[in-house]
Design a protein around this motif. Structure first.
Motif, PDB file in Angstrom:
ATOM      1  N   ILE A  16       8.317  14.789 -47.533  1.00  0.00           N
ATOM      2  CA  ILE A  16       8.408  14.164 -48.841  1.00  0.00           C
ATOM      3  C   ILE A  16       8.613  12.676 -48.603  1.00  0.00           C
ATOM      4  CG2 ILE A  16       9.613  14.106 -51.037  1.00  0.00           C
ATOM      5  CD1 ILE A  16      10.049  17.103 -48.784  1.00  0.00           C
ATOM      6  N   VAL A  17       7.615  11.880 -48.965  1.00  0.00           N
ATOM      7  CA  VAL A  17       7.593  10.455 -48.648  1.00  0.00           C
ATOM      8  C   VAL A  17       7.861   9.633 -49.906  1.00  0.00           C
ATOM      9  CG1 VAL A  17       6.208   8.566 -47.713  1.00  0.00           C
ATOM     10  CG2 VAL A  17       5.963  10.882 -46.776  1.00  0.00           C
ATOM     11  N   GLN A  18       8.888   8.794 -49.832  1.00  0.00           N
ATOM     12  CA  GLN A  18       9.288   7.946 -50.957  1.00  0.00           C
ATOM     13  C   GLN A  18       8.912   6.496 -50.670  1.00  0.00           C
ATOM     14  OE1 GLN A  18      11.227   8.648 -54.033  1.00  0.00           O
ATOM     15  NE2 GLN A  18      10.335   6.613 -54.371  1.00  0.00           N
ATOM     16  N   SER A  19       8.063   5.932 -51.507  1.00  0.00           N
ATOM     17  CA  SER A  19       7.722   4.521 -51.406  1.00  0.00           C
ATOM     18  C   SER A  19       8.369   3.768 -52.555  1.00  0.00           C
ATOM     19  CB  SER A  19       6.197   4.344 -51.439  1.00  0.00           C
ATOM     20  OG  SER A  19       5.692   4.685 -52.721  1.00  0.00           O
ATOM     21  N   ALA A  20       8.068   2.503 -52.658  1.00  0.00           N
ATOM     22  CA  ALA A  20       8.651   1.701 -53.742  1.00  0.00           C
ATOM     23  C   ALA A  20       8.139   2.137 -55.100  1.00  0.00           C
ATOM     24  CB  ALA A  20       8.339   0.224 -53.511  1.00  0.00           C
ATOM     25  N   ARG A  21       6.967   2.783 -55.118  1.00  0.00           N
ATOM     26  CA  ARG A  21       6.338   3.113 -56.395  1.00  0.00           C
ATOM     27  C   ARG A  21       6.354   4.595 -56.748  1.00  0.00           C
ATOM     28  NH1 ARG A  21       0.583   0.482 -55.647  1.00  0.00           N
ATOM     29  NH2 ARG A  21       0.905   1.479 -53.616  1.00  0.00           N
ATOM     30  N   LYS A  22       6.363   5.488 -55.744  1.00  0.00           N
ATOM     31  CA  LYS A  22       6.219   6.912 -56.048  1.00  0.00           C
ATOM     32  C   LYS A  22       6.726   7.787 -54.913  1.00  0.00           C
ATOM     33  CE  LYS A  22       1.404   6.581 -54.501  1.00  0.00           C
ATOM     34  NZ  LYS A  22      -0.016   6.752 -54.887  1.00  0.00           N
ATOM     35  N   THR A  23       6.797   9.085 -55.208  1.00  0.00           N
ATOM     36  CA  THR A  23       7.180  10.091 -54.221  1.00  0.00           C
ATOM     37  C   THR A  23       6.038  11.088 -54.100  1.00  0.00           C
ATOM     38  OG1 THR A  23       9.532   9.893 -54.768  1.00  0.00           O
ATOM     39  CG2 THR A  23       8.846  11.895 -53.633  1.00  0.00           C
ATOM     40  N   LEU A  24       5.615  11.334 -52.866  1.00  0.00           N
ATOM     41  CA  LEU A  24       4.525  12.275 -52.621  1.00  0.00           C
ATOM     42  C   LEU A  24       4.900  13.222 -51.488  1.00  0.00           C
ATOM     43  CD1 LEU A  24       1.354   9.974 -52.779  1.00  0.00           C
ATOM     44  CD2 LEU A  24       2.057  11.677 -54.468  1.00  0.00           C
ATOM     45  N   SER A  25       4.433  14.462 -51.594  1.00  0.00           N
ATOM     46  CA  SER A  25       4.638  15.446 -50.533  1.00  0.00           C
ATOM     47  C   SER A  25       3.354  15.587 -49.725  1.00  0.00           C
ATOM     48  CB  SER A  25       5.019  16.810 -51.128  1.00  0.00           C
ATOM     49  OG  SER A  25       6.267  16.736 -51.777  1.00  0.00           O
ATOM     50  N   TYR A  26       3.511  15.647 -48.409  1.00  0.00           N
ATOM     51  CA  TYR A  26       2.364  15.807 -47.521  1.00  0.00           C
ATOM     52  C   TYR A  26       2.558  17.052 -46.659  1.00  0.00           C
ATOM     53  CZ  TYR A  26       1.173  10.989 -48.741  1.00  0.00           C
ATOM     54  OH  TYR A  26       0.845   9.850 -49.424  1.00  0.00           O
ATOM     55  N   GLY A  27       1.479  17.768 -46.463  1.00  0.00           N
ATOM     56  CA  GLY A  27       1.513  18.981 -45.665  1.00  0.00           C
ATOM     57  C   GLY A  27       0.576  20.017 -46.250  1.00  0.00           C
ATOM     58  N   LYS A  28       0.623  21.191 -45.681  1.00  0.00           N
ATOM     59  CA  LYS A  28      -0.267  22.262 -46.116  1.00  0.00           C
ATOM     60  C   LYS A  28      -0.014  22.628 -47.584  1.00  0.00           C
ATOM     61  CE  LYS A  28      -1.581  27.013 -44.982  1.00  0.00           C
ATOM     62  NZ  LYS A  28      -1.284  28.194 -44.129  1.00  0.00           N
TER      63      LYS A  28
END
Length: 218
Positions: free
Chosen positions: A36-48
């Motif tokens: 689960i990657v949090q940037s300055a603008r949004k949160t996105l999940s990466y993986g299968k």
């Protein structure tokens, strides 16, 4: 010409760095994890099965605009084992239980909002399970607990299921009461078992005596 050559060399080096630096920060998520990657603008999940692919760039959080932070959680089933948990029954009689529970992450983004990392998640789930154990066992007499121990797993699971939704977690199967025994300073369960054995032996002696009496009268 010299200045032109230097300029070309600098441009080539800069181009190489522009390609190489992102590759250095590129992360490929393994099949049994979700990041689960949090940037300055949004949160996105990466993986299968996340819908966002399994690669991203992990630029340090201090990078302006493109810096990120991440939380790594498992997508496979994981277990929590609570051993030697000291519990009490309705009458405050002490005993010890071993519990095993199996969970999986159902909503990775929600889970990431509630915890710092998987260790933190593990600790919070232990607290939830222990609270359920304490509440349910303290509402029953120890003799009843010994008799219906196989049914308690369903009670444990139902009591934590709603709470777990707030963590994006769901139980995979019923929480299992693996063992129940006396604590080091108690012989309560041993006394109950001895009492049961004594009652069985007494009933057996009475039955034998009645059988002999009927045989003599016959």
């Amino acid at each position: 010409m010299l200045f032109i050559s230097i300029g070309i060399a600098i441009a080539v080096v800069a181009a190489i760095l522009l390609i190489a630096i992102p590759l250095f920060f590129r992360v490929v998520v393994s099949t049994n994890e979700v990041h689960i990657v949090q940037s300055a603008r949004k949160t996105l999940s990466y993986g299968k099965d996340t819908g966002n692919g399994n690669t991203y760039y992990e630029f340090p959080s201090w990078f302006p605009l493109i810096g990120v932070t991440k939380i790594v959680l498992p997508v496979s089933v994981f277990s929590i084992q609570i051993e030697g948990y000291e519990a009490y029954d309705l009458g405050r009689l002490p005993f010890v239980v071993d519990i095993t529970a199996f969970f999986r992450v159902n909503d990775s983004n929600l889970a990431a909002q509630r915890v710092r990392d998987f260790t933190d998640l593990h600790t919070q789930l232990e607290d939830i399970v222990q609270g359920s154990i304490r509440s349910i066992l303290s509402s029953r007499n120890l003799e009843d607990i010994l008799q219906v121990r196989s049914e308690l797993g369903d009670d444990f699971t139902k009591s934590v299921k709603e709470q777990l939704k707030n963590w994006g977690i769901e139980p995979v199967k019923n929480i299992e009461l693996m063992d129940i025994r006396d604590s080091k300073v108690s012989q309560v369960i041993a006394n109950i078992m001895n009492k049961k054995i004594s009652e069985i032996e007494k009933e057996s002696r009475i039955k034998v005596a009645n059988n002999k009496k009927e045989a003599q009268n016959g």
